[in-house]
Design a protein around this motif. Sequence first.
Motif, PDB file in Angstrom:
ATOM      1  N   ALA A 120       0.835  -1.205   0.000  1.00 27.25           N
ATOM      2  CA  ALA A 120       0.000   0.000   0.000  1.00 27.25           C
ATOM      3  C   ALA A 120       0.869   1.254   0.000  1.00 27.25           C
ATOM      4  N   GLY A 128      -5.430   1.051  -0.293  1.00 35.76           N
ATOM      5  CA  GLY A 128      -4.597  -0.132  -0.505  1.00 35.76           C
ATOM      6  C   GLY A 128      -4.449  -0.989   0.737  1.00 35.76           C
ATOM      7  N   THR A 183      -3.645  -4.492  -4.860  1.00 38.28           N
ATOM      8  CA  THR A 183      -2.713  -3.403  -4.565  1.00 38.28           C
ATOM      9  C   THR A 183      -1.445  -3.547  -5.394  1.00 38.28           C
TER      10      THR A 183
END
Length: 249
Positions: free
Chosen positions: A155, A206, A214
């Motif tokens: 993320a 994410g 992601t």
Amino acid sequence: MIALFNTVLYQPIFNLLIYFYNVVPGHDIGLAIIALTIIVKLVLLPFSLQSVKSQKALQELQPKIEELKLKYADSKEKLAQETMKLYKEQKVNPLSSCLPLLIQFPFLIAVYQAFRVGLTTDNFSLLYTFVANPGQINHLAFGFLDMAKPNIVLAILSGLAQYVQTQMMTTKKQPMKKDGAKDESMLANMNKSMLYFMPIMTIIIGMQLPAGLTFYWFLTTVLTSVQQFFMFKKDKISGVEIIPPAKAN
């Protein structure tokens, strides 16, 4: 409409994901996602190129538009006329960057659905007859990364990639300064807000999505950034300028 979406987008992408999983070395889902990302990126390349060109053109025009706002601050009608005239002279459509993004959005939804099903269930009823049923998917990519669960590292990497891409699209040119002008600072604040807002939102979203999606977003953003780099480098080498430099007072 849902049936059409499933037939035209979701099912082909889902089958591509499973096909690549079946044929990549070691049946590695990470390699399968990389292969799928490249294929989807190539399919969307014409729209992506148009979107990048349009966004960059609008960014380059922004200083001139701000100058018009200062010049015709007391006449909104004249400002609208001169702004449209500027768009026409520079051959820029202010809405041209929206359509390519709208076209790409259904693909993102289809990829999300494909990963949600492919990475979290054993339901392969939508496979084509020529795509082998793997029985189940090994969620572990590269021997250590679980693609079925959220991953904060991916993320953050996606957010950083989004920051780089957004920064590349930020114009370096500024409108001419005039006493009492507020539009210039508003533009700068808006650009700065977008520069940080998009990456932060990417990280927050994410952190809640399966790592597979992601990872796909990270790869797509990196490929788009590389594409932008070479496009802008080509324009710089060829000496192409959308707007001639403003003459000093």
